[in-house]
Design a protein around this motif. Structure first.
Motif, PDB file in Angstrom:
ATOM      1  N   LEU A  12       1.079  -1.239  -0.284  1.00  0.00           N
ATOM      2  CA  LEU A  12       0.202   0.479  -0.340  1.00  0.00           C
ATOM      3  C   LEU A  12       0.822   1.289  -0.274  1.00  0.00           C
ATOM      4  O   LEU A  12       1.978   1.124   0.504  1.00  0.00           O
ATOM      5  N   SER A  13       0.467   2.305  -0.559  1.00  0.00           N
ATOM      6  CA  SER A  13       1.369   3.764  -0.287  1.00  0.00           C
ATOM      7  C   SER A  13       1.356   3.881   0.481  1.00  0.00           C
ATOM      8  O   SER A  13       0.437   3.727   1.317  1.00  0.00           O
ATOM      9  N   ALA A  35      -2.465   4.506   5.888  1.00  0.00           N
ATOM     10  CA  ALA A  35      -3.026   5.508   6.586  1.00  0.00           C
ATOM     11  C   ALA A  35      -4.467   5.351   6.475  1.00  0.00           C
ATOM     12  O   ALA A  35      -5.452   4.910   7.846  1.00  0.00           O
ATOM     13  N   LYS A  36      -5.420   4.824   5.620  1.00  0.00           N
ATOM     14  CA  LYS A  36      -6.908   4.901   5.282  1.00  0.00           C
ATOM     15  C   LYS A  36      -6.842   3.274   5.769  1.00  0.00           C
ATOM     16  O   LYS A  36      -8.219   2.846   6.300  1.00  0.00           O
ATOM     17  N   ASN A  37      -5.999   2.395   5.494  1.00  0.00           N
ATOM     18  CA  ASN A  37      -6.441   1.145   5.774  1.00  0.00           C
ATOM     19  C   ASN A  37      -6.168   1.045   7.398  1.00  0.00           C
ATOM     20  O   ASN A  37      -7.380  -0.232   8.140  1.00  0.00           O
ATOM     21  N   ALA A  38      -5.356   1.396   7.981  1.00  0.00           N
ATOM     22  CA  ALA A  38      -5.481   1.272   9.496  1.00  0.00           C
ATOM     23  C   ALA A  38      -6.569   1.459  10.450  1.00  0.00           C
ATOM     24  O   ALA A  38      -6.844   1.303  11.120  1.00  0.00           O
ATOM     25  N   ALA A  39      -6.563   3.418   9.179  1.00  0.00           N
ATOM     26  CA  ALA A  39      -8.333   3.344  10.288  1.00  0.00           C
ATOM     27  C   ALA A  39      -8.921   2.962  10.533  1.00  0.00           C
ATOM     28  O   ALA A  39     -10.375   2.754  10.868  1.00  0.00           O
ATOM     29  N   ARG A  98     -24.201   6.092  17.040  1.00  0.00           N
ATOM     30  CA  ARG A  98     -23.238   6.334  17.388  1.00  0.00           C
ATOM     31  C   ARG A  98     -22.512   6.709  16.178  1.00  0.00           C
ATOM     32  O   ARG A  98     -22.808   6.250  14.951  1.00  0.00           O
ATOM     33  N   MET A  99     -21.703   7.791  15.257  1.00  0.00           N
ATOM     34  CA  MET A  99     -21.193   7.635  14.162  1.00  0.00           C
ATOM     35  C   MET A  99     -19.528   7.900  14.228  1.00  0.00           C
ATOM     36  O   MET A  99     -19.213   9.356  15.126  1.00  0.00           O
ATOM     37  N   VAL A 100     -18.684   7.341  13.284  1.00  0.00           N
ATOM     38  CA  VAL A 100     -17.713   7.336  14.030  1.00  0.00           C
ATOM     39  C   VAL A 100     -16.802   7.699  12.316  1.00  0.00           C
ATOM     40  O   VAL A 100     -16.909   6.733  11.660  1.00  0.00           O
ATOM     41  N   VAL A 101     -15.651   8.459  12.111  1.00  0.00           N
ATOM     42  CA  VAL A 101     -15.706   8.672  10.760  1.00  0.00           C
ATOM     43  C   VAL A 101     -14.015   8.315  10.654  1.00  0.00           C
ATOM     44  O   VAL A 101     -13.490   8.449  11.745  1.00  0.00           O
ATOM     45  N   MET A 102     -13.582   7.683   9.610  1.00  0.00           N
ATOM     46  CA  MET A 102     -12.022   7.595   9.097  1.00  0.00           C
ATOM     47  C   MET A 102     -11.523   8.279   8.647  1.00  0.00           C
ATOM     48  O   MET A 102     -12.403   8.429   7.611  1.00  0.00           O
ATOM     49  N   ALA A 103     -10.229   8.823   8.525  1.00  0.00           N
ATOM     50  CA  ALA A 103      -9.479   9.631   8.001  1.00  0.00           C
ATOM     51  C   ALA A 103      -8.164   9.481   7.958  1.00  0.00           C
ATOM     52  O   ALA A 103      -7.492   8.927   8.909  1.00  0.00           O
ATOM     53  N   ASP A 104      -7.297   9.875   6.926  1.00  0.00           N
ATOM     54  CA  ASP A 104      -5.794   9.822   6.956  1.00  0.00           C
ATOM     55  C   ASP A 104      -6.018  11.432   6.920  1.00  0.00           C
ATOM     56  O   ASP A 104      -6.205  12.049   7.245  1.00  0.00           O
ATOM     57  N   GLY A 105      -4.453  11.799   8.274  1.00  0.00           N
ATOM     58  CA  GLY A 105      -4.178  12.684   8.410  1.00  0.00           C
ATOM     59  C   GLY A 105      -4.514  14.108   7.708  1.00  0.00           C
ATOM     60  O   GLY A 105      -4.373  14.837   8.226  1.00  0.00           O
ATOM     61  N   THR A 106      -4.066  13.873   6.195  1.00  0.00           N
ATOM     62  CA  THR A 106      -4.561  14.939   5.254  1.00  0.00           C
ATOM     63  C   THR A 106      -5.521  15.931   5.511  1.00  0.00           C
ATOM     64  O   THR A 106      -5.871  17.041   5.079  1.00  0.00           O
ATOM     65  N   GLY A 116       1.148   3.343  10.127  1.00  0.00           N
ATOM     66  CA  GLY A 116      -0.151   1.599  10.368  1.00  0.00           C
ATOM     67  C   GLY A 116      -0.450   2.825  11.871  1.00  0.00           C
ATOM     68  O   GLY A 116      -1.180   1.843  12.304  1.00  0.00           O
ATOM     69  N   ASN A 117       0.362   3.848  12.729  1.00  0.00           N
ATOM     70  CA  ASN A 117      -0.677   4.541  13.613  1.00  0.00           C
ATOM     71  C   ASN A 117      -2.185   4.830  13.540  1.00  0.00           C
ATOM     72  O   ASN A 117      -2.235   5.568  12.108  1.00  0.00           O
ATOM     73  N   VAL A 118      -3.165   4.278  14.562  1.00  0.00           N
ATOM     74  CA  VAL A 118      -3.875   5.839  14.618  1.00  0.00           C
ATOM     75  C   VAL A 118      -4.262   6.412  15.508  1.00  0.00           C
ATOM     76  O   VAL A 118      -3.956   6.465  16.804  1.00  0.00           O
ATOM     77  N   THR A 119      -4.609   7.213  14.463  1.00  0.00           N
ATOM     78  CA  THR A 119      -5.124   8.749  16.322  1.00  0.00           C
ATOM     79  C   THR A 119      -6.108   8.900  16.669  1.00  0.00           C
ATOM     80  O   THR A 119      -7.190   8.942  15.562  1.00  0.00           O
ATOM     81  N   GLU A 120      -6.884   8.980  18.105  1.00  0.00           N
ATOM     82  CA  GLU A 120      -8.521   8.973  18.148  1.00  0.00           C
ATOM     83  C   GLU A 120      -8.400  10.723  18.763  1.00  0.00           C
ATOM     84  O   GLU A 120      -8.446  10.990  19.830  1.00  0.00           O
TER      85      GLU A 120
END
Length: 243
Positions: A4-5, A10-14, A119-127, A230-234
């Motif tokens: 993966l790029s 990042a998207k996959n980790a989220a 509940r709504m949980v959003v997944m995103a990359d840092g950009t 690959g890390n994730v911030t909440e």
């Protein structure tokens, strides 16, 4: 798995972090977009490995098609009723967890599903994390009838909010107006910055011909921000009234 790029990592980790929140027996809303596609794939893996019994509603036909191909049964929202959890992506995300969505033209169904969920949980990359919403064009879904009149009314509403001379672009596909899953058009507002998202959302939704806008305000409870390593911030929404 194909290498993966950094962005896709990042998207996959989220997505992995979001799918970890799913429990057997849940009623789920499955979002749309590139990060949501990772989520659907990771969810299908859990369904197959663990035999999870889930009831899932999709926010777009594209998501429904992908989920079905991967063995996840999709039902209509009205068949399921209220949802326990919606997992979706975002085009922009501010520090208050307000969002811009609709880059994939699914904002109407996305907002209906989000509002029908505990509940709504959003997944995103840092950009996607920004200090203030607006650099990403704000999508507004409008009916095809009289859409140019609707665009003029949007121009006047923007002027009242001191957002003058902002381009409003009809989204197209193959040189024709793009049609949403509901058969509507999308107008993309190039605002650069949105000083007052709540005032703008209210002004837009008061215009005849506007079906819905891409500002998702006070809907996201938790954001999972994937990183290229690959890390994730909440990021969690602050509950008003709590000390």
């Amino acid at each position: 798995m194909t290498q993966l790029s950094p962005a896709d990592t990042a998207k996959n980790a989220a997505a992995i972090a979001a799918v970890a929140l799913v429990r057997d027996g849940m009623r789920l809303g499955l979002g749309s977009g590139s990060t949501a596609a990772f989520m659907v794939r990771r969810l299908a893996e859990r369904v197959e490995a663990e035999g999870l019994q889930l009831r899932c509603a999709a926010t777009s036909q594209a998501t429904a098609d992908l989920a079905t191909r991967l063995g996840i049964r999709i039902e209509g929202l009205d068949e399921i009723g209220w949802l326990d959890l919606t997992l979706d992506g975002a085009d922009e995300l501010d520090p208050d967890l307000n969002l811009i969505k609709g880059g994939g033209a699914a904002l109407l169904r996305e907002k209906i599903v989000a509002c029908a969920s505990d509940r709504m949980v959003v997944m995103a990359d840092g950009t996607k994390v920004v200090d203030r919403l607006g650099a990403f064009h704000l999508p507004v879904e409008v009916i095809a009838f009289g859409w140019q009149t609707t665009r003029e009314l949007i121009c006047r509403a923007l002027a009242r909010l001191d957002l003058t001379e902002r381009p409003i672009l009809l989204r197209k596909h193959d040189d024709q107006p793009l049609l949403t899953d509901e058969g509507n058009y999308i107008l993309d507002l190039a605002l650069e910055a949105i000083p007052d998202p709540h005032a703008l959302s209210q002004a837009l939704n008061e215009i005849p011909g506007v079906v819905e806008n891409g500002l998702f305000l006070n809907l996201c409870d938790l954001a999972l921000i994937g990183q290229p390593d690959g890390n994730v911030t909440e990021l969690e929404a602050i509950q008003e009234g709590l000390e």
